[in-house]
Design a protein around this motif. Structure first.
Motif, short mmCIF file in Angstrom:
data_model
loop_
_atom_site.label_atom_id
_atom_site.label_comp_id
_atom_site.label_asym_id
_atom_site.label_seq_id
_atom_site.Cartn_x
_atom_site.Cartn_y
_atom_site.Cartn_z
N ASN A 107 -23.23 42.21 -3.45
CA ASN A 107 -23.41 40.97 -4.24
C ASN A 107 -24.40 40.03 -3.56
OD1 ASN A 107 -21.59 41.52 -6.30
ND2 ASN A 107 -20.60 39.51 -6.15
N LEU A 108 -24.24 39.89 -2.24
CA LEU A 108 -25.13 38.99 -1.49
C LEU A 108 -26.58 39.48 -1.59
CD1 LEU A 108 -24.38 37.41 1.95
CD2 LEU A 108 -26.65 38.30 1.44
N MET A 109 -26.79 40.78 -1.47
CA MET A 109 -28.16 41.30 -1.50
C MET A 109 -28.79 41.10 -2.88
SD MET A 109 -28.13 44.73 0.91
CE MET A 109 -27.15 45.72 -0.19
N LEU A 110 -28.01 41.25 -3.92
CA LEU A 110 -28.57 41.08 -5.27
C LEU A 110 -28.86 39.61 -5.55
CD1 LEU A 110 -26.36 43.69 -7.13
CD2 LEU A 110 -28.81 43.86 -6.62
N ALA A 111 -27.96 38.73 -5.10
CA ALA A 111 -28.22 37.29 -5.26
C ALA A 111 -29.48 36.89 -4.50
CB ALA A 111 -27.02 36.48 -4.77
N ALA A 112 -29.62 37.45 -3.30
CA ALA A 112 -30.82 37.15 -2.48
C ALA A 112 -32.08 37.59 -3.22
CB ALA A 112 -30.70 37.84 -1.13
N LYS A 113 -32.04 38.78 -3.76
CA LYS A 113 -33.21 39.28 -4.51
C LYS A 113 -33.54 38.33 -5.67
CE LYS A 113 -36.29 41.93 -6.32
NZ LYS A 113 -37.60 42.08 -5.72
N ALA A 114 -32.50 37.90 -6.36
CA ALA A 114 -32.70 37.02 -7.52
C ALA A 114 -33.33 35.69 -7.10
CB ALA A 114 -31.37 36.78 -8.23
N LEU A 115 -33.09 35.27 -5.84
CA LEU A 115 -33.62 33.98 -5.35
C LEU A 115 -34.90 34.15 -4.52
CD1 LEU A 115 -30.27 32.19 -4.36
CD2 LEU A 115 -31.60 31.96 -6.47
N GLY A 116 -35.46 35.35 -4.52
CA GLY A 116 -36.74 35.56 -3.82
C GLY A 116 -36.61 35.86 -2.35
N LEU A 117 -35.39 36.15 -1.90
CA LEU A 117 -35.18 36.50 -0.49
C LEU A 117 -35.10 38.01 -0.34
CD1 LEU A 117 -32.60 33.75 -0.18
CD2 LEU A 117 -34.33 33.99 1.58
N GLY A 118 -35.27 38.46 0.90
CA GLY A 118 -35.13 39.88 1.20
C GLY A 118 -33.92 40.11 2.08
N PRO A 146 -15.61 43.43 12.09
CA PRO A 146 -16.79 43.56 11.25
C PRO A 146 -16.95 45.00 10.72
CG PRO A 146 -17.35 42.44 13.30
CD PRO A 146 -15.99 43.04 13.48
N TYR A 147 -17.23 45.12 9.45
CA TYR A 147 -17.51 46.44 8.85
C TYR A 147 -18.95 46.55 8.36
CZ TYR A 147 -12.60 47.77 9.02
OH TYR A 147 -11.35 48.11 9.45
N GLY A 148 -19.71 45.48 8.49
CA GLY A 148 -21.10 45.56 8.07
C GLY A 148 -21.77 44.22 8.25
N CYS A 149 -23.09 44.23 8.16
CA CYS A 149 -23.81 42.96 8.20
C CYS A 149 -25.11 43.13 7.43
CB CYS A 149 -24.06 42.50 9.64
SG CYS A 149 -25.20 43.53 10.56
N VAL A 150 -25.73 41.99 7.15
CA VAL A 150 -26.94 42.03 6.33
C VAL A 150 -27.94 41.01 6.87
CG1 VAL A 150 -25.76 40.60 4.57
CG2 VAL A 150 -27.81 41.87 3.95
N SER A 151 -29.13 41.50 7.13
CA SER A 151 -30.23 40.62 7.55
C SER A 151 -30.76 39.91 6.31
CB SER A 151 -31.37 41.43 8.15
OG SER A 151 -31.03 41.88 9.42
N VAL A 152 -31.03 38.62 6.45
CA VAL A 152 -31.50 37.85 5.29
C VAL A 152 -32.68 36.98 5.71
CG1 VAL A 152 -30.80 36.31 3.41
CG2 VAL A 152 -29.05 37.60 4.64
N GLY A 153 -33.70 36.93 4.87
CA GLY A 153 -34.84 36.06 5.15
C GLY A 153 -35.88 36.19 4.04
N TYR A 154 -36.96 35.44 4.22
CA TYR A 154 -38.06 35.55 3.25
C TYR A 154 -38.90 36.77 3.64
CZ TYR A 154 -36.55 31.08 1.56
OH TYR A 154 -35.78 30.09 1.01
N PRO A 155 -39.16 37.65 2.67
CA PRO A 155 -39.87 38.89 3.00
C PRO A 155 -41.28 38.63 3.52
CG PRO A 155 -39.08 38.91 0.71
CD PRO A 155 -38.81 37.54 1.26
N ALA A 156 -41.66 39.40 4.53
CA ALA A 156 -43.03 39.32 5.05
C ALA A 156 -43.80 40.56 4.62
CB ALA A 156 -43.00 39.23 6.57
N GLU A 157 -43.21 41.34 3.74
CA GLU A 157 -43.87 42.58 3.31
C GLU A 157 -43.49 42.86 1.87
OE1 GLU A 157 -42.07 45.80 5.56
OE2 GLU A 157 -40.19 45.58 4.48
N GLU A 158 -44.34 43.61 1.21
CA GLU A 158 -44.02 44.17 -0.10
C GLU A 158 -43.16 45.39 0.18
OE1 GLU A 158 -44.78 43.97 -3.53
OE2 GLU A 158 -45.26 41.87 -3.05
N ALA A 159 -42.03 45.49 -0.46
CA ALA A 159 -41.23 46.70 -0.27
C ALA A 159 -41.95 47.89 -0.90
CB ALA A 159 -39.87 46.52 -0.92
#
Ligand SMILES: Cc1cc2nc3c(=O)[nH]c(=O)nc-3n(C[C@H](O)[C@H](O)[C@H](O)COP(=O)(O)O)c2cc1C
Length: 174
Positions: A107-118, A146-159
């Motif tokens: 959920n967090l990753m999809l929300a991030a994508k929707a807001l322009g974050l990577g 902890p069972y997982g983690c996710v790096s979050v930030g503004y992308p510096a690259e085109e995926a």
């Protein structure tokens, strides 16, 4: 069929290079809110989010992961220099802790994508995250792990383009 939500799902990619700027607090709050609305088994909401903005703590996690047997290629930076990492934990004895954490991270990753974050889901550092020393440093609730983690930030690259999807992984009955 296509709509904005499905477009977000189809275009999210793991991002492994980030710009250094911090994520505004209100944006991070939106991401955490989205993660909190992920399903949890029996609706218990028994998972915990730890937002780590301190590179020193991230370095320590990597150091402890290596001490506990994690291996990384020379020069590999497991968190990809993201300005923030969200660690998601669940009670150690929880039957569905891992599943609950995974749903929240997605959920967090999809929300991030929707807001322009990577984002990038990261498990390689679990041998560090799950160490008693790090659990203390993260100030986790009693008996949470902890069972997982996710790096979050503004992308510096085109995926890169996504890999073509497998075509042999669906069975329809009857
Ligand atoms: C449970 C899980 C653990 C992962 N752990 C890592 C990791 O430790 N490091 C990393 O760079 N990517 C990690 N990934 C990201 C995957 O490599 C990535 O999702 C996959 O290659 C597909 O690429 P995409 O996310 O761009 O579609 C993980 C993904 C999942 C679901």
């Amino acid at each position: 069929m296509m709509n904005e939500t499905i477009q977000t799902l189809l275009t999210r990619r793991s991002i492994r290079s980030f710009r250094p700027e911090a994520i505004p607090q209100s944006t991070m709050e939106s991401l955490i809110q989205a993660a909190k609305f992920a399903p949890t088994a029996m609706g218990l909401q028994d998972r915990h989010f730890t937002i780590v903005n301190d590179a020193k703590i991230l370095d320590h996690i990597v150091e402890v992961a290596v001490k506990n047997g994690a291996t990384f290629l020379k020069g590999h930076t497991p968190f990809y220099h993201a300005p923030s990492v969200v660690v998601v934990s669940a009670p150690e004895n929880s039957r569905y802790g891992r599943e609950n954490v995974a749903c929240a991270i997605e959920n967090l990753m999809l929300a991030a994508k929707a807001l322009g974050l990577g984002t990038c889901y990261i498990c390689s550092v679990l041998p560090g995250l799950q160490d008693e020393v790090i659990r203390k440093e993260l100030k986790l609730p009693e008996n949470y792990i902890p069972y997982g983690c996710v790096s979050v930030g503004y992308p510096a690259e085109e995926a890169p383009e996504p890999k073509p999807r497998r075509t042999d992984d669906v069975t329809i009955l009857p």
